[in-house]
Design an enzyme around this catalytic site. Structure first.
Site, PDB file in Angstrom:
ATOM      1  CG  ASP A   1      -1.765   0.848   1.221  1.00 20.88           C
ATOM      2  OD1 ASP A   1      -2.348   1.437  -0.075  1.00 20.88           O
ATOM      3  OD2 ASP A   1      -3.043   1.162   2.026  1.00 20.88           O
TER       4      ASP A   1
ATOM      5  CG  HIS B   1      -0.459   2.034  -9.605  1.00 17.23           C
ATOM      6  ND1 HIS B   1      -0.897   2.206  -8.329  1.00 17.23           N
ATOM      7  CD2 HIS B   1      -1.304   3.281  -9.256  1.00 17.23           C
ATOM      8  CE1 HIS B   1      -1.477   2.162  -7.823  1.00 17.23           C
ATOM      9  NE2 HIS B   1      -2.221   3.547  -8.386  1.00 17.23           N
TER      10      HIS B   1
ATOM     11  CG  LEU C   1      10.185 -17.347  -3.661  1.00 20.57           C
ATOM     12  CD1 LEU C   1      10.270 -17.102  -2.808  1.00 20.57           C
ATOM     13  CD2 LEU C   1      10.581 -15.638  -4.068  1.00 20.57           C
TER      14      LEU C   1
END
Ligand code: FPP
Length: 225
Positions: free
Chosen positions: A12, A29, A124
């Site tokens: 956020d 963004h 991962l």
């Protein structure tokens, strides 16, 4: 000492980061996408961390202005295409969660393509939560199980969710202390870290500090020490 297998992050603060700098929200963004890259690479180099789940677009984010939603869709498409070589180089498997059927056919195609091309990677697992909401995920899971006359067990429900792994560390940047419909089932016993920094300012060093704090927390899972 606790071992961290699964880290989940609510990324956020992109919009505020851009506004503080007098830039358009979408620039935040873009900067956020760079941090996604840095944090994914950091986690892929730490063999203890098996899974990184990032909240990239929620079922509620459709309420944003159309242009911002369109920008996020394009950014995601570009990110996945550009980053495919680094997924492969770092042995990272891409596993989206959420209901991606709402996206354009071409974005769905890109998502599928990266998923398929990284399917053999055994390092991962990076999950991007895309058109994801925990309540929606649970509802879809329950509906997929209701054909069976058997009583639904916790294990059955867990296996029917998009994300089947319990979360160890859940981080939210940007100063708010909400879970915003993210991994509500999987985070039942997660350690929660609410960080004031805005997502574009978050660094691998910040993550390293959180993991260090986590290793010393006494986790009782409802039991006694
Ligand atoms: C929250 O910031 C962030 C989002 C709703 C989207 C998260 C997207 C990214 C981190 C970048 C794109 C990701 C990828 C993988 C390409 P906000 O806009 O709510 O910030 P604010 O609270 O300051 O307004």
């Amino acid at each position: 000492m606790n071992k961290v297998k699964h880290i989940a992050i609510i990324m956020d603060g992109n919009g505020r980061w851009a506004e503080i700098q007098g830039k358009k929200r979408v620039k935040g963004h873009e900067a956020g996408a760079e941090v996604v890259k840095a944090i994914t690479t950091y986690c892929s180099n730490n063999s203890e961390i098996e899974r990184l789940t990032l909240y990239a677009f929620s079922t509620e984010n459709w309420k944003r202005p159309r242009l911002e939603v369109e920008f996020l869709m394009k950014l995601l498409d570009k990110y996945l295409k550009n980053e495919l070589p680094s997924y492969l180089e770092n042995n990272v498997k891409f596993e989206p969660i959420g209901d991606t059927r709402a996206f354009s056919k071409s974005l769905q195609k890109t998502i599928k393509m990266v998923e398929e091309k990284t399917a053999h990677c055994d390092g991962l697992v990076q999950s991007l939560a895309l058109n994801y909401g925990s309540q929606d995920e649970i509802l879809r899971a329950v509906n997929s199980l209701k054909k069976s006359s058997q009583e639904i067990t916790s294990e059955m429900l867990s296996n029917a969710l998009d994300c089947k792994s319990d979360v160890d560390i859940l981080i939210r940047t940007g100063g708010d202390t909400r879970l915003s419909n993210f991994l509500l089932w999987q985070a039942a016993y997660a350690e929660l870290f609410f960080i004031d920094k805005l997502w574009p300012d978050f660094t691998p060093k910040d993550l390293k500090n959180i993991v260090k704090q986590f290793t010393h927390i006494e986790r009782r899972f409802g039991g006694l020490k």
